[in-house]
Write an enzyme that holds these catalytic residues in place. Sequence first.
Site, short mmCIF file in Angstrom:
data_model
loop_
_atom_site.label_atom_id
_atom_site.label_comp_id
_atom_site.label_asym_id
_atom_site.label_seq_id
_atom_site.Cartn_x
_atom_site.Cartn_y
_atom_site.Cartn_z
N GLY A 270 0.81 -1.21 0.00
CA GLY A 270 0.00 0.00 0.00
C GLY A 270 0.85 1.27 0.00
N TYR B 241 -1.91 -5.39 -12.12
CA TYR B 241 -1.24 -5.55 -13.42
C TYR B 241 -2.09 -5.00 -14.56
CZ TYR B 241 1.96 -8.52 -10.82
OH TYR B 241 2.87 -8.99 -9.91
#
Length: 162
Positions: A81, A118
């Site tokens: 994060g 991705y």
Amino acid sequence: MGSMTLPETSRDINTTTRLETRETFINSLRWESLQSVSDVLKMGDSCAKLIGHALYFFSYSSQRGRTIYLEDIYVTPEYRGSKLGSALFDKVAKKGIETGCVQMDLVVLNWNPAQIFYKRKGATDITSEKNFNYYSIDRDAMEHLLAYKYKHTLVDTKSVNL
């Protein structure tokens, strides 16, 4: 002779020269890793702690040319994060561009939530969108294949350069 029509899936195939192929193979025989470390204070001493890495190597696609393959990207749970994974991914892509790669490849398990990451980065799931399937042959299967091959002499090894 009539003209040969290539199947539609062949439209994206680019050819590379013999020199490009040779140079790519010579220069591709290595793994590289990007690592991110954090300084940690331990009882008054400073030491480094690995908090993330990206492992990649160079490969060659006979259809496209030189590629960079992202084998693994990992960030320790306490740093997830923090955009560290994104920075590592971007650096691998930059390395690919700098070294003349035409694509970056990676494999993601179907349960891995990183698929969203991705795709946001521009990756295409070629299994579903381009009708490619990724196959793997484990060691047991390779040993079985070779045992069968040599037991049944499927190939005349005198006339084939192996």
